[in-house]
Design a protein around this motif. Structure first.
Motif, mmCIF file in Angstrom:
data_model
loop_
_atom_site.group_PDB
_atom_site.id
_atom_site.type_symbol
_atom_site.label_atom_id
_atom_site.label_comp_id
_atom_site.label_asym_id
_atom_site.label_seq_id
_atom_site.Cartn_x
_atom_site.Cartn_y
_atom_site.Cartn_z
ATOM 1 N N LEU A 1 0.813 -1.219 0.000
ATOM 2 C CA LEU A 1 0.000 0.000 0.000
ATOM 3 C C LEU A 1 0.843 1.264 0.000
ATOM 4 C CD1 LEU A 1 -2.963 -0.863 2.416
ATOM 5 C CD2 LEU A 1 -3.135 -0.184 0.005
ATOM 6 N N ALA A 2 2.064 1.180 0.553
ATOM 7 C CA ALA A 2 2.927 2.361 0.597
ATOM 8 C C ALA A 2 3.322 2.817 -0.802
ATOM 9 C CB ALA A 2 4.162 2.068 1.430
ATOM 10 N N MET A 3 3.379 1.900 -1.753
ATOM 11 C CA MET A 3 3.658 2.220 -3.161
ATOM 12 C C MET A 3 4.987 2.967 -3.334
ATOM 13 S SD MET A 3 1.162 0.933 -4.861
ATOM 14 C CE MET A 3 1.360 1.661 -6.468
ATOM 15 N N GLU A 4 5.988 2.555 -2.525
ATOM 16 C CA GLU A 4 7.275 3.264 -2.587
ATOM 17 C C GLU A 4 8.369 2.452 -3.271
ATOM 18 O OE1 GLU A 4 8.040 4.121 1.474
ATOM 19 O OE2 GLU A 4 6.580 5.779 1.587
ATOM 20 N N LEU A 5 8.277 1.124 -3.218
ATOM 21 C CA LEU A 5 9.345 0.260 -3.741
ATOM 22 C C LEU A 5 9.309 0.225 -5.267
ATOM 23 C CD1 LEU A 5 11.586 -1.545 -2.583
ATOM 24 C CD2 LEU A 5 10.002 -3.463 -2.698
ATOM 25 N N ASN B 1 1.730 5.578 -7.188
ATOM 26 C CA ASN B 1 3.019 5.602 -7.881
ATOM 27 C C ASN B 1 3.030 4.502 -8.941
ATOM 28 O OD1 ASN B 1 5.666 5.671 -8.721
ATOM 29 N ND2 ASN B 1 6.524 4.888 -6.786
ATOM 30 N N PRO B 2 2.780 4.853 -10.190
ATOM 31 C CA PRO B 2 2.743 3.839 -11.260
ATOM 32 C C PRO B 2 4.062 3.092 -11.428
ATOM 33 C CG PRO B 2 1.768 5.906 -11.986
ATOM 34 C CD PRO B 2 2.459 6.186 -10.696
ATOM 35 N N GLN B 3 5.199 3.680 -10.954
ATOM 36 C CA GLN B 3 6.503 3.040 -11.105
ATOM 37 C C GLN B 3 6.738 1.971 -10.044
ATOM 38 O OE1 GLN B 3 8.077 3.939 -13.848
ATOM 39 N NE2 GLN B 3 6.382 5.399 -14.132
ATOM 40 N N CYS B 4 5.863 1.902 -9.066
ATOM 41 C CA CYS B 4 6.026 0.928 -7.982
ATOM 42 C C CYS B 4 5.893 -0.492 -8.531
ATOM 43 C CB CYS B 4 4.991 1.179 -6.898
ATOM 44 S SG CYS B 4 5.033 -0.036 -5.558
ATOM 45 N N ILE B 5 6.705 -1.395 -7.987
ATOM 46 C CA ILE B 5 6.684 -2.778 -8.489
ATOM 47 C C ILE B 5 5.354 -3.475 -8.183
ATOM 48 C CG2 ILE B 5 9.196 -3.024 -8.322
ATOM 49 C CD1 ILE B 5 8.740 -4.613 -5.716
ATOM 50 N N PHE B 6 4.606 -2.929 -7.203
ATOM 51 C CA PHE B 6 3.332 -3.560 -6.829
ATOM 52 C C PHE B 6 2.130 -2.988 -7.599
ATOM 53 C CE2 PHE B 6 5.824 -4.029 -2.815
ATOM 54 C CZ PHE B 6 5.893 -5.418 -2.807
ATOM 55 N N ALA B 7 2.373 -2.034 -8.494
ATOM 56 C CA ALA B 7 1.265 -1.353 -9.179
ATOM 57 C C ALA B 7 0.320 -2.327 -9.886
ATOM 58 C CB ALA B 7 1.810 -0.315 -10.158
ATOM 59 N N PRO B 8 0.822 -3.265 -10.715
ATOM 60 C CA PRO B 8 -0.113 -4.194 -11.383
ATOM 61 C C PRO B 8 -0.918 -5.040 -10.393
ATOM 62 C CG PRO B 8 2.039 -4.250 -12.434
ATOM 63 C CD PRO B 8 2.218 -3.481 -11.151
ATOM 64 N N LEU B 9 -0.224 -5.488 -9.311
ATOM 65 C CA LEU B 9 -0.916 -6.318 -8.325
ATOM 66 C C LEU B 9 -1.974 -5.502 -7.579
ATOM 67 C CD1 LEU B 9 -1.258 -8.974 -6.847
ATOM 68 C CD2 LEU B 9 0.662 -8.338 -5.355
ATOM 69 N N ILE B 10 -1.648 -4.241 -7.281
ATOM 70 C CA ILE B 10 -2.610 -3.379 -6.583
ATOM 71 C C ILE B 10 -3.838 -3.139 -7.467
ATOM 72 C CG2 ILE B 10 -3.018 -1.009 -5.786
ATOM 73 C CD1 ILE B 10 -1.647 -2.614 -3.712
#
Length: 762
Positions: free
Chosen positions: A127-131, A260-269
């Motif tokens: 959820l932090a969308m920082e990584l 943050n669209p660049q976050c590695i979790f974006a597709p999963l989110i």
């Protein structure tokens, strides 16, 4: 503050609302407050007062729920100052429940299992969308458990994929539990969603045919269609669902969560957002939408019922009606009851003018004998089974009898069978057959609708639509309030009123009502209102609430004939003294000079005796001769002088105005201004009606889509809402009420379906 919220919603002053709430809290009844505390309420009607009381209860329940929620969250040691402020500022119960949702004890869920595995930190990381570096699998690796024993205990995930799936479940639940997300999804569904219905069996033809392939926006669907669809679903003839704008909602949720669209979790989110909506939010929101529509429709239906019931109860009594009441039937015949002007049963019989026996001659003989013996002038026919066939027989009978003052009318018999078989009817007439009681009830409804209809459970009166499909407690509560308003508005004769009628008087319950009648039977008629205090269990508090609504004719106190409350007798006596009148003048011809004397600031001399057979106009003639004032100037002068008198007497202006009106017209029945009953001497058939025919009829029922009008044919004709007036009509009740006498024109006659379409656009 609650007072300010209610004041804003009802368009009232907060101080007035606060003072009115205080009166309610002190135990005063709504009818008493409406009639005898006008200075405090600003003249609020009983209807507005009940609405105020309803809102007061709503907000108090809301505040109580807030305190309960705060206590429950605090017990979990999760209450923050910010959350507490949000809960306290919540405007609706729904918002409070949304805020409480994350803390509510749940059954085991996919998210709770994932938390037990220790995956909550991974969910927070997502959820932090920082990584932005690495892969989701690499980020999940620290949460993978290699110990078989721990895995068997449900601790940790067996793989990175399982860890990510579990963390996604936690995120989905957090999204679904978020109050702001829930509110936005709710609003979007309400604004853009649609109600969709389809046939359970497309091959079966039912009354719900029009809803077999039907959809309509939630924001626009009218209440009567909501109730119709609900009934079709309940009867298993329809399948109903909510069609929400799922794609738009999912897209919006994805934008909200993927900061943050660049976050590695974006597709999963994004996948999780869609899962949160479709699996967790959509089902509950769709149920909410159905409940919202149903509650809205029920409230509207109850409002229609209440308005129709009030109109029916306030139908003016037919005075001096010597009635022959007929309860129509086929095989078992028509029950007949002859009543005198007071409703006393004189005779009863059974006639068979309808199929299968169709004994016209025998029926005429019985009716003719009754009419002659009791000099009957009205025949009242119930509108149930065989009503129109009986009406045709009665019409021919009247024409052949040739009695000029004999007429007939149709009476709404809804609930008559309920009353006739009730415990109350058995107690009143233990020696009479159920069917005779039913016929008596029909006749008495004509003579005094209010006095007779109060014997029936209000919801059994049956003027409205979808009566059995709406919340019965809601309906019963609203209709009971309507009956109370009507009974207290009219008042009752203390020496003749039945226990049923007395039980609706302010402050009086059924037990006290029976005690009043028992006292009356033991000690004879009441001579003054003060004697009420001798009735068992009728204390000072109850006396204050009920006394003004009890009338005593020919008692020892002339003011007991009026609606003036005993607490105002002193002010009334002083007012009469200033006008040169006495209590004995109440209702007499001399009281006609009250307005003249107030306009002339009440000269002290006593009025001259009126000329034989004439009315005393001494004050009026003198004043007119001196001033020749215009009507509007006279009204202003009357108002100004009345204010002066109120100050001198130390009473409120509204109270004094009521006292003046009551002394001028003691015991005035507010039903006198209502539309009169329509009487007939002949009957029409559908074949008699042609487009363009103009008729006079009685409104029998008002529903959301129009009004049903009895024009003397077999079935009531429908005036569609679009035909009620030349202008736009928001709701039929804005134009017509049950019992109204209206002029209509025939638009269309469908002989096959036995339907008549009418218009009031003449």
């Amino acid at each position: 503050m609650i007072e300010q919220k209610i004041a804003s919603q009802l368009g009232l002053k907060p101080a007035v609302v606060a003072d009115t709430i205080k009166l309610i809290e002190e135990g005063n009844t709504i009818p008493f407050i409406a009639r005898y505390r006008k200075e405090v309420t600003g003249g609020m009607s009983d209807v507005t007062l009940r609405e105020l009381e309803e809102k007061l209860n709503h907000y108090r329940n809301l505040e109580a729920r807030k305190e309960e929620v705060l206590r429950l969250i605090e017990a979990q040691e999760k209450l923050t100052p910010e959350l507490e402020e949000e809960i306290r500022q919540a405007e609706t119960l729904q918002r409070v429940e949304d805020l409480y949702k994350p803390f509510r004890q749940k059954r085991e869920t996919r998210a709770s299992k994932a938390r037990e595995k220790g995956l909550a930190p991974l969910a927070e990381l997502m959820l932090a969308m920082e990584l932005e570096t690495g892969t989701p699998e690499e980020a999940a690796e620290p949460f993978v458990c290699r110990d078989p024993e721990l895995l068997a205990q449900g601790k940790g995930a067996a793989s990175a994929a399982e860890a990510l799936a579990g963390a996604a479940d936690i995120v989905a639940e957090l999204v679904a539990d978020n109050a702001d997300h829930t509110q936005s999804v709710r609003e979007r569904t309400r604004a853009e969603g649609r109600i969709v219905s389809a046939a359970a069996d497309p091959e079966e033809s039912t009354v719900y045919d029009m809803y077999y392939e039907y959809e309509e926006p939630i924001a626009k669907i009218p209440n009567h269609r909501v109730l119709a669809i609900n009934r079709g679903e309940k009867e298993k003839k329809l399948k109903v669902k909510v069609k929400a704008p799922a794609e738009e909602i999912c897209s919006w949720l994805k934008r909200e969560l993927v900061a943050n669209p660049q976050c590695i979790f974006a597709p999963l989110i994004e996948e999780t957002a869609e899962d949160a909506y479709k699996r967790l939010m959509a089902p509950s929101i769709e149920r909410e939408m159905r409940n919202f529509l149903t509650e809205r429709a029920e409230k509207d239906a109850v409002k229609v019922f209440a308005g129709n019931t009030e109109s029916l109860l306030m139908t003016p009594p037919v005075k001096n009606a010597r009635v022959i009441a007929i309860d129509p039937g086929y095989r078992t015949g028509c029950k007949v009851a002859a009543l005198d002007e007071t409703g006393k049963l004189l005779a009863h019989a059974t006639i068979y003018p309808t199929v299968p026996r169709k004994d016209i001659a025998g029926a005429r003989k019985v009716l003719a004998a009754m009419v002659k013996k009791y000099d009957s002038n009205v025949i009242a026919i119930g509108n149930g089974t065989a009503s129109r066939e009986t009406e045709a027989f009665v019409s021919d009978f009247i024409r052949e009898l040739g009695k000029e003052d004999l007429q007939y009318t149709i009476v709404n018999e809804a609930g008559a069978s309920v009353y006739s078989a009730s415990k109350l009817a058995t107690e009143e007439y233990p020696d009479l057959d159920v069917t005779v009681r039913g016929a008596m009830s029909i006749g008495r409804r004509l003579q005094d609708p209010l006095a007779e209809l109060v014997k029936i459970e209000p919801r059994s009166i049956g003027v409205g639509q979808y009566q059995h499909d709406i919340d019965q407690n809601l309906l019963s509560g609203a209709l009971t309030g309507v009956v109370e308003n009507c009974v207290n508005r009219v008042g009752v004769d203390l020496n003749t009123a039945s226990p049923s009628l007395l039980s609706y008087i302010a402050g009086v319950n059924s037990g006290i009502a029976k005690n009043i009648v028992a006292y009356r039977e033991e000690h004879g008629r009441f001579r003054d209102r003060k004697e009420l205090k001798k009735v068992a269990k009728l204390g000072e508090k109850t006396f204050r609430q009920c006394a003004g609504f009890m009338r005593i004719s020919n008692g020892t106190e002339p003011l007991d004939r009026t609606a003036v409350h005993p607490e105002s007798y002193g002010a009334a006596a002083l007012m009469l003294e200033k006008l040169g009148l006495s209590r004995e003048d109440i209702g007499r011809d001399a009281a006609g000079v009250i307005e003249d004397r107030i306009c002339g600031l009440y000269p002290r001399e006593a009025p001259k005796k009126p000329a034989q057979g004439g009315r005393n106009r001494n004050g009026l003639a003198a004043l007119a001769a001196l001033t020749e004032e215009k009507p509007e100037d006279r009204r202003k002068q009357f108002r100004k002088n009345l204010e002066t008198m109120a100050e001198e007497l130390g009473v409120g202006l509204m109270t004094l105005s009521d006292i003046v009106e009551e002394i001028r017209k003691p015991g005035r029945d507010p039903r006198e201004g209502m539309p009169p009953v329509v009487f007939r001497q002949d009957v029409l058939s559908l074949e008699d009606l042609k487009p363009g025919t103009e008729l006079t009829g009685t409104v029998r029922n008002v529903v959301d889509f129009g009004a049903f009008v009895d024009v003397g044919v077999k079935n009531d004709g429908l005036v569609h809402i679009s035909e009620l007036a030349e202008k736009y009509v928001r709701h039929p009740m804005d134009v017509v009420s049950v019992g109204d006498t209206v002029k209509v024109r025939v638009l269309k006659v469908d002989l096959e379906k036995q339907k008549v379409s009418l218009t009031m656009k003449l």
